[in-house]
Scaffold this motif. Sequence first.
Motif, PDB file in Angstrom:
ATOM      1  N   MET A  53      44.755  29.343  26.086  1.00 25.30           N
ATOM      2  CA  MET A  53      45.293  30.090  26.217  1.00 25.30           C
ATOM      3  C   MET A  53      44.908  31.126  26.938  1.00 25.30           C
ATOM      4  SD  MET A  53      46.017  33.507  23.054  1.00 25.30           S
ATOM      5  CE  MET A  53      46.780  34.894  23.413  1.00 25.30           C
ATOM      6  N   MET A  54      45.630  31.921  27.550  1.00 28.28           N
ATOM      7  CA  MET A  54      45.000  32.147  29.146  1.00 28.28           C
ATOM      8  C   MET A  54      44.500  33.558  28.342  1.00 28.28           C
ATOM      9  SD  MET A  54      45.130  31.252  31.583  1.00 28.28           S
ATOM     10  CE  MET A  54      45.109  32.119  32.626  1.00 28.28           C
ATOM     11  N   PRO A  55      42.856  34.454  29.340  1.00 28.56           N
ATOM     12  CA  PRO A  55      42.599  35.501  28.544  1.00 28.56           C
ATOM     13  C   PRO A  55      43.780  36.783  28.985  1.00 28.56           C
ATOM     14  CG  PRO A  55      41.211  34.658  30.851  1.00 28.56           C
ATOM     15  CD  PRO A  55      42.308  33.535  29.994  1.00 28.56           C
ATOM     16  N   THR A  56      42.946  38.216  27.421  1.00 33.18           N
ATOM     17  CA  THR A  56      43.885  38.936  28.212  1.00 33.18           C
ATOM     18  C   THR A  56      43.672  39.613  29.777  1.00 33.18           C
ATOM     19  OG1 THR A  56      44.313  39.550  26.053  1.00 33.18           O
ATOM     20  CG2 THR A  56      45.124  41.360  27.788  1.00 33.18           C
ATOM     21  N   PRO A  57      44.834  39.632  30.763  1.00 31.28           N
ATOM     22  CA  PRO A  57      43.893  40.613  31.687  1.00 31.28           C
ATOM     23  C   PRO A  57      43.919  42.040  31.667  1.00 31.28           C
ATOM     24  CG  PRO A  57      46.800  40.216  32.630  1.00 31.28           C
ATOM     25  CD  PRO A  57      46.182  39.838  30.345  1.00 31.28           C
ATOM     26  N   LYS A  58      42.405  42.151  32.449  1.00 33.23           N
ATOM     27  CA  LYS A  58      41.369  43.367  32.379  1.00 33.23           C
ATOM     28  C   LYS A  58      41.932  44.262  33.808  1.00 33.23           C
ATOM     29  CE  LYS A  58      36.905  42.217  31.938  1.00 33.23           C
ATOM     30  NZ  LYS A  58      35.718  41.867  31.933  1.00 33.23           N
ATOM     31  N   LEU A  59      42.342  45.425  33.231  1.00 35.61           N
ATOM     32  CA  LEU A  59      41.833  47.039  33.692  1.00 35.61           C
ATOM     33  C   LEU A  59      41.453  47.772  33.730  1.00 35.61           C
ATOM     34  CD1 LEU A  59      45.727  49.166  33.801  1.00 35.61           C
ATOM     35  CD2 LEU A  59      43.846  50.003  33.389  1.00 35.61           C
ATOM     36  N   PHE A  60      40.465  48.447  34.907  1.00 32.74           N
ATOM     37  CA  PHE A  60      39.522  49.307  34.932  1.00 32.74           C
ATOM     38  C   PHE A  60      40.160  50.512  35.284  1.00 32.74           C
ATOM     39  CE2 PHE A  60      36.436  51.657  38.079  1.00 32.74           C
ATOM     40  CZ  PHE A  60      35.184  51.866  36.849  1.00 32.74           C
ATOM     41  N   LEU A  61      40.244  51.512  34.591  1.00 31.90           N
ATOM     42  CA  LEU A  61      40.754  53.213  35.399  1.00 31.90           C
ATOM     43  C   LEU A  61      39.438  53.916  35.598  1.00 31.90           C
ATOM     44  CD1 LEU A  61      43.841  54.081  34.772  1.00 31.90           C
ATOM     45  CD2 LEU A  61      42.244  55.081  31.984  1.00 31.90           C
ATOM     46  N   HIS A  62      39.930  54.927  36.038  1.00 34.68           N
ATOM     47  CA  HIS A  62      38.405  55.419  37.023  1.00 34.68           C
ATOM     48  C   HIS A  62      39.906  56.871  37.602  1.00 34.68           C
ATOM     49  CE1 HIS A  62      35.366  57.414  38.759  1.00 34.68           C
ATOM     50  NE2 HIS A  62      35.646  57.694  40.001  1.00 34.68           N
ATOM     51  N   ILE A  63      40.019  57.175  36.364  1.00 30.28           N
ATOM     52  CA  ILE A  63      41.101  58.525  36.697  1.00 30.28           C
ATOM     53  C   ILE A  63      39.710  59.784  36.570  1.00 30.28           C
ATOM     54  CG2 ILE A  63      43.435  59.911  35.880  1.00 30.28           C
ATOM     55  CD1 ILE A  63      43.666  56.778  37.765  1.00 30.28           C
ATOM     56  N   GLN A  64      39.843  61.231  37.189  1.00 30.32           N
ATOM     57  CA  GLN A  64      39.384  62.419  36.794  1.00 30.32           C
ATOM     58  C   GLN A  64      40.818  62.995  36.398  1.00 30.32           C
ATOM     59  OE1 GLN A  64      39.600  61.086  40.282  1.00 30.32           O
ATOM     60  NE2 GLN A  64      37.155  61.264  40.638  1.00 30.32           N
ATOM     61  N   ASP A  65      41.860  62.900  36.691  1.00 32.58           N
ATOM     62  CA  ASP A  65      42.589  63.990  36.254  1.00 32.58           C
ATOM     63  C   ASP A  65      42.812  63.922  34.729  1.00 32.58           C
ATOM     64  OD1 ASP A  65      45.349  65.117  35.598  1.00 32.58           O
ATOM     65  OD2 ASP A  65      45.690  65.203  37.741  1.00 32.58           O
ATOM     66  N   PRO A  66      42.966  64.946  33.817  1.00 36.59           N
ATOM     67  CA  PRO A  66      43.024  64.779  32.396  1.00 36.59           C
ATOM     68  C   PRO A  66      44.659  63.952  32.253  1.00 36.59           C
ATOM     69  CG  PRO A  66      41.641  66.468  32.465  1.00 36.59           C
ATOM     70  CD  PRO A  66      42.022  66.441  33.905  1.00 36.59           C
ATOM     71  N   SER A  67      45.212  64.780  33.044  1.00 39.74           N
ATOM     72  CA  SER A  67      46.818  64.771  32.742  1.00 39.74           C
ATOM     73  C   SER A  67      47.736  63.868  33.314  1.00 39.74           C
ATOM     74  CB  SER A  67      48.064  65.687  33.617  1.00 39.74           C
ATOM     75  OG  SER A  67      49.063  65.624  32.928  1.00 39.74           O
ATOM     76  N   LEU A  68      47.191  63.321  34.137  1.00 34.49           N
ATOM     77  CA  LEU A  68      47.333  61.634  34.574  1.00 34.49           C
ATOM     78  C   LEU A  68      46.669  60.759  33.792  1.00 34.49           C
ATOM     79  CD1 LEU A  68      48.557  59.577  36.478  1.00 34.49           C
ATOM     80  CD2 LEU A  68      46.559  59.872  37.832  1.00 34.49           C
TER      81      LEU A  68
END
Length: 450
Positions: free
Chosen positions: A1-16
């Motif tokens: 089974m393929m591992p779950t893709p990983k996502l990196f989040l660097h967002i300063q805007d709280p709304s976004l």
Amino acid sequence: MMPTPKLFLHIQDPSLASSLLSNKSVRQYELNISHQNEGWLEQLEAAQCDVALIEVGSLQDSSLKALVNSPILYQTEFLFFSQGGPDPLLDNLMHKGAGFHYRAPFNVTLVASSLEEFFCEKKHTKSLVSTQNSYLDQFGLLVGSSTAMHALYRTIRKVAVTKANAFIMGESGTGKELIANTLHVVSQRAEGPFVAINCGALSPELIDSELFGHVKGAFTGAHKNHQGVFEQAEGGTLFLDEVTEMPYEHQVKLLRVLESGEYKPVGAQYVKTANVRIIAATNRVLSDAIRDDVFREDLYFRLAQFPIMVPTLRDREGDACGLAQHFLAYRNAQEDKHKQFSPQSLDRISRYTWPGNVRELKHAVERAYILADEIIDPDHLISHDLNDQVEIDESAGIPVGMRLDDMEKIAILKTLKNNDGNRTDTANQLGISIKTLYNKLDKYENIGFL
């Protein structure tokens, strides 16, 4: 089974950040959220994520500068978010094939669509290498936020990672060379050269030499060895622009290289093997060109392993005003000015059909920028509208005192328009060579008339 893709989040805007984190396309990834007080590139390198969502908040972002020379650039799919201010560093990253650049206001639905596609690819296949502001999204060398452009971005991504030759078809001024270049920078040949040649401007006498090169003494004037474009593009991409304008009798030689992968420089006794990806382009209707024996059908099938249709500007809803703002923002940044469009100008831009597509729009903005002081009004666009310049009341005859070069320009542009942009037919009707026509058109483009 393929591992779950990983996502990196660097967002300063709280709304976004909130909008993204609440989206189901984001939640299906294994999430890694950056520590805002630390450099995000080091965190991303440690996390080894498949996709990175990065908000660019400063031109002095040290991580952004370091990314240019980081292997992470080619191992991760990047989605950058910015307020749209001109940023040469970010532009450079996009030209290197970093991924997408979304400009405010952000369309989270379009972001989610890209993330969904990334997820499916990562989940089931191996990871692939991969008003001072502009608000259009960016991919490679292309900008546009319309549905048509995002569909084109997805097509380019899928084609780029294959070895298939691509055939780009679209009207003049739609940006076919930018599409070819973007295909190159997001492909596995990105480190190799990108070589473009305009087949319509090639001299019939020298076309073999331009394509395949020649050895010293091969013909009169061959004082030294010359590399043809196939050799110049070795290991990279060769873009054959206006390939349908290549003389019919020479097309079979190009076909032979595509079939065998081999070519012989003019005057040489040896054979070379081509290691290039071919991307071709035309503004002709191919069925007509094949029917009229202008273009070989067998060559078309060799080149068009994957055809790409380019949307016209009139089919890119909302992009005309966005592109105008984009061109203006970058011109303001170059000149350190703060010129703006009036609402009436933007209304005119949105309603005009732009038969010359993005090229016509760009030159219209350039001319208006020169004419305007601070505010660009409709008159700055209208008075230098290409159609206004070339239309003459035939009943009035030739205006007295008109310069001969202006008369020539009008004759060329009107004939070209009447032939739907077909340069070969235009040259034949005007009684000039195709090379002369290209030289004239290049001159008009340089002075802002195309």
